[in-house]
Design an enzyme around this catalytic site. Structure first.
Site, short mmCIF file in Angstrom:
data_model
loop_
_atom_site.label_atom_id
_atom_site.label_comp_id
_atom_site.label_asym_id
_atom_site.label_seq_id
_atom_site.Cartn_x
_atom_site.Cartn_y
_atom_site.Cartn_z
NE ARG A 118 -4.00 -2.09 1.97
CZ ARG A 118 -3.89 -3.10 2.83
NH1 ARG A 118 -3.00 -3.04 3.80
NH2 ARG A 118 -4.66 -4.14 2.72
CE LYS A 140 -1.16 13.46 -14.67
NZ LYS A 140 -1.56 13.94 -16.01
CD GLU A 182 5.85 15.28 -23.21
OE1 GLU A 182 5.14 16.29 -23.06
OE2 GLU A 182 5.40 14.11 -23.17
CE LYS A 224 4.78 16.97 -14.70
NZ LYS A 224 4.87 15.72 -15.41
CD GLU A 234 -4.64 15.82 -15.71
OE1 GLU A 234 -3.46 15.42 -15.66
OE2 GLU A 234 -5.44 15.52 -16.61
NE ARG A 238 0.27 16.49 -13.23
CZ ARG A 238 0.96 15.72 -12.42
NH1 ARG A 238 0.77 15.77 -11.13
NH2 ARG A 238 1.89 14.89 -12.91
CG ASN A 242 -2.57 15.60 -20.21
OD1 ASN A 242 -1.55 14.92 -20.20
ND2 ASN A 242 -3.41 15.64 -19.20
CG HIS A 245 -0.03 14.38 -23.74
ND1 HIS A 245 0.60 15.54 -24.13
CD2 HIS A 245 0.88 13.70 -23.00
CE1 HIS A 245 1.83 15.55 -23.63
NE2 HIS A 245 2.03 14.45 -22.95
CG HIS A 249 -2.09 9.38 -24.42
ND1 HIS A 249 -2.63 9.89 -23.27
CD2 HIS A 249 -0.74 9.47 -24.26
CE1 HIS A 249 -1.65 10.25 -22.44
NE2 HIS A 249 -0.50 10.02 -23.03
CG HIS A 262 4.82 9.79 -24.60
ND1 HIS A 262 3.46 9.64 -24.53
CD2 HIS A 262 5.11 10.93 -23.91
CE1 HIS A 262 2.94 10.63 -23.81
NE2 HIS A 262 3.92 11.42 -23.43
P1 NAD Z 1 11.62 5.12 -22.52
O1 NAD Z 1 11.54 5.01 -21.07
O2 NAD Z 1 11.06 4.00 -23.34
O3 NAD Z 1 13.13 5.37 -22.93
C1 NAD Z 1 13.46 5.49 -24.27
C2 NAD Z 1 14.58 4.52 -24.71
O4 NAD Z 1 15.84 5.03 -24.29
C3 NAD Z 1 14.47 3.14 -24.11
O5 NAD Z 1 14.90 2.19 -25.04
C4 NAD Z 1 15.46 3.21 -22.94
O6 NAD Z 1 15.95 1.96 -22.53
C5 NAD Z 1 16.55 4.05 -23.54
N1 NAD Z 1 17.37 4.80 -22.61
C6 NAD Z 1 16.98 5.43 -21.48
N2 NAD Z 1 17.97 6.17 -20.99
C7 NAD Z 1 19.04 5.98 -21.80
C8 NAD Z 1 20.35 6.47 -21.81
N3 NAD Z 1 20.76 7.39 -20.93
N4 NAD Z 1 21.19 6.05 -22.78
C9 NAD Z 1 20.77 5.17 -23.74
N5 NAD Z 1 19.51 4.69 -23.79
C10 NAD Z 1 18.67 5.10 -22.84
O7 NAD Z 1 10.88 6.44 -23.05
P2 NAD Z 1 10.73 7.91 -22.47
O8 NAD Z 1 10.56 8.77 -23.63
O9 NAD Z 1 11.78 8.21 -21.46
O10 NAD Z 1 9.37 7.84 -21.65
C11 NAD Z 1 8.16 7.63 -22.31
C12 NAD Z 1 7.15 7.17 -21.28
O11 NAD Z 1 6.94 8.19 -20.32
C13 NAD Z 1 5.80 6.86 -21.88
O12 NAD Z 1 5.34 5.64 -21.37
C14 NAD Z 1 4.92 7.99 -21.39
O13 NAD Z 1 3.59 7.62 -21.24
C15 NAD Z 1 5.56 8.33 -20.08
N6 NAD Z 1 5.30 9.69 -19.61
C16 NAD Z 1 4.87 9.83 -18.33
C17 NAD Z 1 4.66 11.09 -17.82
C18 NAD Z 1 4.27 11.26 -16.39
O14 NAD Z 1 3.92 12.36 -15.98
N7 NAD Z 1 4.35 10.22 -15.59
C19 NAD Z 1 4.89 12.22 -18.62
C20 NAD Z 1 5.33 12.03 -19.92
C21 NAD Z 1 5.55 10.75 -20.41
N1 GLY Z 2 2.68 14.74 -18.35
C1 GLY Z 2 1.45 15.24 -17.84
C2 GLY Z 2 1.42 15.43 -16.37
O1 GLY Z 2 2.35 15.14 -15.68
O2 GLY Z 2 0.45 15.88 -15.87
#
Ligand code: NAD
Ligand code: GLY
Length: 358
Positions: A118, A140, A182, A224, A234, A238, A242, A245, A249, A262
């Site tokens: 939890r 998030k 972003e 942010k 949100e 917030r 998006n 998005h 998405h 993404h």
């Molecule tokens: P990812 O985590 O898939 O990373 C991209 C690629 O780069 C992967 O293959 C990873 O292994 C590689 N990688 C990571 N760091 C590296 C490094 N330093 N050197 C070499 N390779 C490296 O993608 P991302 O773009 O980081 O994240 C996308 C995800 O984030 C999506 O799932 C999206 O929905 C999510 N997201 C979440 C929020 C939130 O607020 N929580 C906001 C935006 C996006």
């Molecule tokens: N990436 C959208 C949020 O964090 O709200």
């Protein structure tokens, strides 16, 4: 090193940004409150950076768990492998999880931390530009469902965010560009001065000039942190984060997770939101063109996949998290540098955008 604070009362936390921070153990250690720390990463990032993190944890009881790499593994099944690792290693409620990787790792580890017994503490160590400027900050967390992106999740804030900009040296170009989407988003929704700065510095940003990258990361995290502090769950502002998005998405889910990154889907989605805003009479065709060119200079796509129909978009958009009581809400641009969330968009304008009848 620069430090920002995410101001959330007793759940406030710092974001440290700088070069070589992975080896500065004094940044990490104060945020581990129990005796045990579990680092969770993936098979691409771990060979590059896991040792640095584990070395910084000397004196704690540690273990590491690696997940397969890819958006297609951002699932409940993969999360379950984290729970299995934690149980096999007798992790208790004072255990701290450390998310080492991009947004996929960060979102999944955050969700596992929210759910395990939890709720346990976790720390974000983002290693992609996208995760540094967006996903590691704000709490998030979650996983995808075949029917919708990020549909299963929780709000759970980290103890701290440690951004070592040196890790970007190994990031592939395509992933760097995805992160820039972003960064541009913050300018479009709330900061025209930042947009002008990006316009001037785009070539250096794409060329990984360290000072320009650091400035872009700092200013993005500032935005942010401000938005999250004002509206953690949100309920209002917030949602502006998006921009692009809802369309993005839909692209990610329809094309199969991992095929469009993404950030790429968000880039095409932001163009669609700009086109919609133009049809509402809020921004000019010249301004839409300016946005397209800025994204293009970051090597980002500016058109949705030609294989997607308006009906495809509508199917995925109907389960968007901004749908409330059955009504779709969209983030549009009232002007460049000011976004709004509205249910009051013209359905005809939306259909024109989705069917590419512009
Ligand atoms: P990812 O985590 O898939 O990373 C991209 C690629 O780069 C992967 O293959 C990873 O292994 C590689 N990688 C990571 N760091 C590296 C490094 N330093 N050197 C070499 N390779 C490296 O993608 P991302 O773009 O980081 O994240 C996308 C995800 O984030 C999506 O799932 C999206 O929905 C999510 N997201 C979440 C929020 C939130 O607020 N929580 C906001 C935006 C996006
Ligand atoms: N990436 C959208 C949020 O964090 O709200």
């Amino acid at each position: 090193m620069q430090t920002l604070q995410v101001d959330l009362g007793e759940r406030s936390y710092p974001i440290h940004i700088g070069q070589g921070l992975l080896t500065q153990s004094h940044l990490l250690r104060p945020h581990i409150h129990g005796k045990r720390a579990v680092t969770i990463s993936n098979t691409t990032v771990a060979p590059l950076y896991l040792d640095s993190v584990q070395n910084a944890l000397e004196g704690f009881t540690t273990s590491a768990h690696l997940m397969p790499d890819g958006e297609e593994y951002k699932t409940l099944d993969t999360c379950n492998t984290i729970f299995t690792h934690l149980l096999e290693n007798k992790a208790d409620r004072k255990t701290t999880l450390i998310a080492l990787g991009g947004g996929v790792v960060g979102d999944m580890v955050g969700f596992a931390a929210a759910a395990y017994q939890r709720g346990v503490n976790f720390i974000q160590v983002p290693t992609t530009l996208l995760s540094m400027v967006d996903s590691s900050v704000g709490g998030k967390t979650g996983v995808n469902h075949p029917l919708g992106k990020n549909m299963i999740g929780a709000f759970h804030q980290p103890q701290c965010v440690i951004i070592d900009t040196d890790t970007l040296n190994t990031l592939p170009d395509r992933e760097l560009s995805a992160g820039i989407a972003e960064v541009i988003k913050y300018g479009l929704i709330r900061d025209t001065e930042f947009l002008a700065w990006l316009d001037t510095h785009m070539a250096q940003l794409v060329g990984r000039d360290p000072e320009v990258l650091a400035e872009a990361i700092f200013r993005s995290c500032q935005h942010k942190a401000e938005v999250v502090a004002a509206d953690e769950r949100e309920e209002g502002e917030r949602a502006l984060l998006n921009l692009g998005h809802t369309f993005g998405h839909a692209i990610e889910a329809a094309m199969g997770y991992g095929n469009w990154l993404h950030g790429e889907a968000v880039a095409a989605g932001m163009v669609m939101a700009a086109e919609h805003s133009m049809l509402m009479g809020w921004i000019t065709p010249a301004e839409v063109q300016w946005i397209r060119e800025l994204l293009q200079r970051a090597n980002l796509p500016i058109e949705p996949p030609s294989s997607m129909t308006g009906a495809d978009f509508k199917q995925y958009m109907s389960v968007d998290k901004k749908v409330l009581d059955g009504s779709l809400r969209l983030v549009l641009l009232q002007k460049i540098g000011r976004a709004i969330v509205t249910t009051d968009f013209h359905e005809g304008a939306l259909n024109q955008v989705l069917n590419r009848e512009l």
